[in-house]
Scaffold this active site. Structure first.
Site, short mmCIF file in Angstrom:
data_model
loop_
_atom_site.label_atom_id
_atom_site.label_comp_id
_atom_site.label_asym_id
_atom_site.label_seq_id
_atom_site.Cartn_x
_atom_site.Cartn_y
_atom_site.Cartn_z
N HIS A 84 0.86 -1.20 0.00
CA HIS A 84 0.00 0.00 0.00
C HIS A 84 0.89 1.24 0.00
O HIS A 84 1.92 1.29 0.67
CB HIS A 84 -0.93 0.00 1.21
CG HIS A 84 -1.99 1.05 1.08
ND1 HIS A 84 -1.73 2.37 1.37
CD2 HIS A 84 -3.27 0.99 0.64
CE1 HIS A 84 -2.84 3.07 1.12
NE2 HIS A 84 -3.78 2.26 0.68
N GLU A 153 -3.86 1.98 -7.39
CA GLU A 153 -4.34 3.14 -6.64
C GLU A 153 -3.42 4.33 -6.88
O GLU A 153 -2.34 4.43 -6.27
CB GLU A 153 -4.33 2.85 -5.14
CG GLU A 153 -5.14 1.64 -4.75
CD GLU A 153 -5.40 1.62 -3.24
OE1 GLU A 153 -6.55 1.84 -2.86
OE2 GLU A 153 -4.45 1.43 -2.47
#
Ligand code: PGA
Length: 227
Positions: A84, A153
């Protein structure tokens, strides 16, 4: 569609339990995953899969502040987020470190959600720079791994309320889809208002949702939009 909720450092053990009860009582044909904070990990009854936001590449050992496989096994956790952008940027996880985690949890047969995404300055440099950047983030990652899901993302769209345009998502996802057959999630300010348009994109297999997943009713409302 896959709906994955990333709580980050939000929710407690108590509120996660209430959240999971409500979410598990909601019936949907979609696939739903939740990544609560580590202190809220547990085995919850129902079809919603629970994953861990991070763990160390170890069974156990002397890694202060980190979780290993032994702690995940206790709650039957078999799903992990790796890479992430908040861990890459804030914690400083390097590609080498991520590869190590990936290899370890692949060996354990975990469902791995591997996250990638570019900062604004790369996006502004153009498509070739973007492709190069994403290629580098996937270096050394076994893209043929059967339990792999990739989450794209764009960093500039995370928690900013600024979603990538449909064309931007489409272009990037179509490019990524030439590299692997794994499901591909989009993440970055996905919300009730834009889920329908994002889900229409053929190369979007699901979404990874932060802010808009924190309220269980809001998250369910988002899933409802795709009935
Ligand atoms: P956001 O976060 O939905 O709040 O933009 C997404 C993520 O970081 O996974």
């Amino acid at each position: 569609m896959i709906f994955a909720a990333n709580f980050k450092s939000n929710h407690t053990r108590k509120t996660t339990k209430e959240y999971m009860q409500k979410l598990n009582a909601y019936k949907t044909e979609h696939t739903v995953w939740v990544f609560p904070p580590a202190t809220a990990l547990d085995e919850f009854k129902g079809s919603v899969r629970v994953g861990v936001q991070n763990a160390f590449a170890t069974h156990n050992g002397a890694y202060t502040g980190e979780l290993g496989l032994e702690q995940l096994d206790e709650f039957n956790i078999k799903t992990i987020l790796i890479g992430h952008s908040e861990r890459r940027l804030i914690i400083g996880e390097t590609l080498g470190w991520l590869q190590e985690k990936f290899n370890f949890y692949q060996e354990q047969n975990f469902n791995i959600v591997f996250c990638i995404g570019e900062p604004l300055e790369i996006r502004e440099e153009g498509v070739e720079a973007l492709k190069r950047y994403l290629d580098e983030q996937l270096e050394g990652i076994d893209l043929s791994y059967k339990n792999l899901t990739i989450a794209y993302e764009p960093i500039w769209a995370i928690g900013t309320g600024k979603t990538a345009s449909i064309e931007e998502i489409e272009l990037t996802h179509n490019y990524l889809k030439t590299k692997f057959n794994s499901p591909l999630l989009y993440g970055g300010s996905v919300k009730v208002d834009n889920i329908k348009d994002i889900a229409k994109i053929k190369s979007v297999d699901g979404v990874l949702v932060g802010s808009a997943s924190l309220d269980v009713d809001n998250f369910i409302q988002m899933i409802e939009k795709l009935k």
